[in-house]
Design a protein around this motif. Structure first.
Motif, PDB file in Angstrom:
ATOM      1  N   LYS A  96       0.856  -1.178   0.000  1.00 48.20           N
ATOM      2  CA  LYS A  96       0.000   0.000   0.000  1.00 48.20           C
ATOM      3  C   LYS A  96       0.898   1.236   0.000  1.00 48.20           C
ATOM      4  N   PRO A  97       0.487   2.277  -0.710  1.00 49.23           N
ATOM      5  CA  PRO A  97       1.366   3.455  -0.788  1.00 49.23           C
ATOM      6  C   PRO A  97       1.612   4.065   0.584  1.00 49.23           C
ATOM      7  N   VAL A  98       2.885   4.313   0.890  1.00 48.62           N
ATOM      8  CA  VAL A  98       3.267   4.989   2.124  1.00 48.62           C
ATOM      9  C   VAL A  98       3.720   6.400   1.782  1.00 48.62           C
ATOM     10  N   SER A  99       3.114   7.374   2.432  1.00 49.93           N
ATOM     11  CA  SER A  99       3.555   8.760   2.337  1.00 49.93           C
ATOM     12  C   SER A  99       4.116   9.177   3.688  1.00 49.93           C
ATOM     13  N   VAL A 100       4.763  10.329   3.723  1.00 45.83           N
ATOM     14  CA  VAL A 100       5.345  10.848   4.963  1.00 45.83           C
ATOM     15  C   VAL A 100       4.887  12.283   5.150  1.00 45.83           C
ATOM     16  N   HIS A 101       4.528  12.627   6.382  1.00 44.87           N
ATOM     17  CA  HIS A 101       4.371  14.039   6.723  1.00 44.87           C
ATOM     18  C   HIS A 101       5.222  14.324   7.954  1.00 44.87           C
ATOM     19  N   ILE A 102       5.989  15.416   7.884  1.00 43.83           N
ATOM     20  CA  ILE A 102       6.917  15.785   8.947  1.00 43.83           C
ATOM     21  C   ILE A 102       6.307  16.932   9.731  1.00 43.83           C
ATOM     22  N   THR A 103       6.001  16.686  10.991  1.00 47.12           N
ATOM     23  CA  THR A 103       5.406  17.724  11.831  1.00 47.12           C
ATOM     24  C   THR A 103       6.450  18.550  12.553  1.00 47.12           C
ATOM     25  N   GLY A 104       7.638  18.026  12.691  1.00 46.34           N
ATOM     26  CA  GLY A 104       8.705  18.739  13.393  1.00 46.34           C
ATOM     27  C   GLY A 104      10.051  18.424  12.771  1.00 46.34           C
ATOM     28  N   MET A 105      10.703  17.356  13.267  1.00 44.74           N
ATOM     29  CA  MET A 105      12.010  16.957  12.762  1.00 44.74           C
ATOM     30  C   MET A 105      11.916  15.626  12.026  1.00 44.74           C
ATOM     31  N   CYS A 106      12.682  15.510  10.978  1.00 42.81           N
ATOM     32  CA  CYS A 106      12.875  14.218  10.309  1.00 42.81           C
ATOM     33  C   CYS A 106      14.360  14.140   9.994  1.00 42.81           C
ATOM     34  N   CYS A 107      15.120  13.742  10.997  1.00 46.47           N
ATOM     35  CA  CYS A 107      16.572  13.852  10.916  1.00 46.47           C
ATOM     36  C   CYS A 107      17.246  12.494  11.042  1.00 46.47           C
ATOM     37  N   SER A 108      18.345  12.371  10.375  1.00 51.06           N
ATOM     38  CA  SER A 108      19.236  11.233  10.481  1.00 51.06           C
ATOM     39  C   SER A 108      18.486   9.919  10.254  1.00 51.06           C
ATOM     40  N   ALA A 109      18.415   9.018  11.232  1.00 52.87           N
ATOM     41  CA  ALA A 109      17.745   7.732  11.030  1.00 52.87           C
ATOM     42  C   ALA A 109      16.300   7.911  10.601  1.00 52.87           C
ATOM     43  N   ALA A 110      15.628   8.943  11.112  1.00 57.59           N
ATOM     44  CA  ALA A 110      14.241   9.202  10.721  1.00 57.59           C
ATOM     45  C   ALA A 110      14.159   9.574   9.243  1.00 57.59           C
ATOM     46  N   TYR A 111      15.135  10.354   8.745  1.00 60.26           N
ATOM     47  CA  TYR A 111      15.130  10.691   7.320  1.00 60.26           C
ATOM     48  C   TYR A 111      15.498   9.475   6.476  1.00 60.26           C
ATOM     49  N   TRP A 112      16.381   8.636   6.974  1.00 60.64           N
ATOM     50  CA  TRP A 112      16.712   7.373   6.301  1.00 60.64           C
ATOM     51  C   TRP A 112      15.413   6.616   6.023  1.00 60.64           C
ATOM     52  N   ILE A 113      14.540   6.533   7.025  1.00 63.01           N
ATOM     53  CA  ILE A 113      13.260   5.834   6.882  1.00 63.01           C
ATOM     54  C   ILE A 113      12.306   6.625   5.987  1.00 63.01           C
ATOM     55  N   GLY A 114      12.133   7.906   6.272  1.00 65.98           N
ATOM     56  CA  GLY A 114      11.159   8.704   5.545  1.00 65.98           C
ATOM     57  C   GLY A 114      11.457   8.822   4.069  1.00 65.98           C
ATOM     58  N   SER A 115      12.735   8.826   3.707  1.00 71.80           N
ATOM     59  CA  SER A 115      13.103   8.988   2.296  1.00 71.80           C
ATOM     60  C   SER A 115      12.657   7.810   1.447  1.00 71.80           C
ATOM     61  N   GLN A 116      12.290   6.698   2.065  1.00 71.53           N
ATOM     62  CA  GLN A 116      11.881   5.506   1.327  1.00 71.53           C
ATOM     63  C   GLN A 116      10.393   5.490   0.991  1.00 71.53           C
ATOM     64  N   ALA A 117       9.658   6.507   1.406  1.00 76.79           N
ATOM     65  CA  ALA A 117       8.209   6.541   1.183  1.00 76.79           C
ATOM     66  C   ALA A 117       7.916   6.793  -0.287  1.00 76.79           C
ATOM     67  N   ALA A 118       7.349   5.781  -0.964  1.00 70.94           N
ATOM     68  CA  ALA A 118       7.077   5.897  -2.392  1.00 70.94           C
ATOM     69  C   ALA A 118       5.981   6.905  -2.681  1.00 70.94           C
ATOM     70  N   GLY A 119       5.125   7.203  -1.698  1.00 69.88           N
ATOM     71  CA  GLY A 119       4.062   8.180  -1.889  1.00 69.88           C
ATOM     72  C   GLY A 119       4.508   9.616  -1.735  1.00 69.88           C
ATOM     73  N   GLY A 120       5.769   9.841  -1.423  1.00 66.60           N
ATOM     74  CA  GLY A 120       6.298  11.194  -1.312  1.00 66.60           C
ATOM     75  C   GLY A 120       6.322  11.719   0.111  1.00 66.60           C
ATOM     76  N   MET A 121       6.974  12.857   0.280  1.00 67.07           N
ATOM     77  CA  MET A 121       7.180  13.454   1.590  1.00 67.07           C
ATOM     78  C   MET A 121       6.656  14.889   1.606  1.00 67.07           C
ATOM     79  N   SER A 122       5.847  15.199   2.615  1.00 64.96           N
ATOM     80  CA  SER A 122       5.416  16.574   2.839  1.00 64.96           C
ATOM     81  C   SER A 122       5.873  16.996   4.224  1.00 64.96           C
ATOM     82  N   MET A 123       5.849  18.297   4.484  1.00 62.93           N
ATOM     83  CA  MET A 123       6.302  18.774   5.782  1.00 62.93           C
ATOM     84  C   MET A 123       5.611  20.074   6.145  1.00 62.93           C
TER      85      MET A 123
END
Length: 309
Positions: free
Chosen positions: A142-169
């Motif tokens: 199922k498509p995974v998207s990301v929304h960043i409410t505050g920080m998406c740093c280091s290991a969190a960005y490693w994970i978030g960057s893999q979201a095929a549905g894209g990233m918003s913030m």
């Protein structure tokens, strides 16, 4: 006991904002008035987490921490990231990757969930199992998207960057800190009891305990960190559809970017003016979209078919 916890922290590499690692060490030794601990308390993450939870609907069936609203299953990734549940994840709002993986699978299996939104506000965390979890996100049926409410740093960005549905913030969100570090120490003077601790390695294992007071010893540790960083950068490059060189050159070089600068660099796809609520409403209205990499593959197949025709 506190020194054993500190030793455990210093025995492994971290993909985390340096100030948070300093705060974790201070908490481990119960120095709760340490400036790093006070800075974390005052960074607004608790207020952001309360606000995010209030917008995410009801608990998704079969999950420990995920939420469900209008067909969107939300997977919170907040606070420092650890591979397994511990007292920090149970009591301090940190994230356990084993719990997050179980929740992700439950959202994937639920007929009530049309799309999945990872809601991230994390400084990063321990490196262990991050790459495995990032691969679960990338391979989600199922498509995974990301929304960043505050920080998406280091290991969190490693994970978030893999979201095929894209990233918003959120406009004030912070992304980056791509890199790996380790905190350690070496003996300079005898301890308070007048005793000096020594470690002696066997004859054929000279690199088992490098002398960190020397450039050679530090270089050995850095070589290990560089190997992990290479995997980190490669994953981010694949997830964001760019080259390793672009990640090294444009994605902050270990620093962080905010809002429009992050979007201009290609680190996120969208600045969500209405924040998390806007991201949820957008996904709820949209039919499940083809993941970014699937869409690109479809375009390539169409171009090849036209060329053959």
């Amino acid at each position: 006991m506190n020194q054993h916890v500190l030793a455990a922290i210093r025995s492994q590499p971290w993909a985390i904002l340096p100030g948070y690692l300093e705060a974790l060490e201070a908490i481990a030794t119960r120095v709760l008035d340490h400036p790093a601990v006070l800075a974390v308390k005052e960074d607004g993450h608790q207020e952001r987490q309360i606000s995010a939870v209030a917008q995410m609907g009801v608990r998704a069936p079969g999950t420990r921490g995920s939420m469900l609203r209008d067909g969107v299953g939300m997977l919170p990734i907040s606070g420092p990231i650890f591979p397994r549940a511990n007292i920090m994840t149970e009591m301090s709002g940190a994230t356990s990757l084993d719990v997050a993986a179980a929740d992700l699978r439950a959202l994937q299996a639920s007929p009530d969930v049309r799309s999945i939104l990872a809601v991230i506000d994390s400084p990063g965390g321990a490196v262990a199992q991050v790459n495995d979890f990032a691969r679960l996100v990338a391979a989600s049926p199922k498509p995974v998207s990301v929304h960043i409410t505050g920080m998406c740093c280091s290991a969190a960005y490693w994970i978030g960057s893999q979201a095929a549905g894209g990233m918003s913030m959120d406009p004030t969100g912070v992304v980056g800190s791509i890199g790996v570090l380790i905190s350690t120490s070496y003996q300079v003077n005898p301890d308070a009891m007048g005793r000096r601790e020594l470690d002696i390695a066997s004859s054929n294992a000279p690199n088992k305990r490098p002398d960190l007071s020397t450039e050679e010893g530090q270089a050995q540790i850095r070589q290990m960190l560089d190997g992990i960083e290479e995997i980190f950068i490669g994953a981010v490059a694949r997830g964001r559809g760019v080259t390793d060189a672009v990640v090294r050159r444009e994605f902050g070089a270990g620093g962080t970017l905010t809002g429009k600068a992050a979007k201009a660099a290609g680190m996120v796809d969208r600045i969500e003016a209405d924040g998390l609520d806007g991201a949820i409403r957008r996904l709820a209205k949209a039919a499940p979209a083809a993941p970014r990499r699937t869409a690109a593959a479809n375009q390539l197949a169409l171009a090849q078919a036209r060329a053959l025709a």
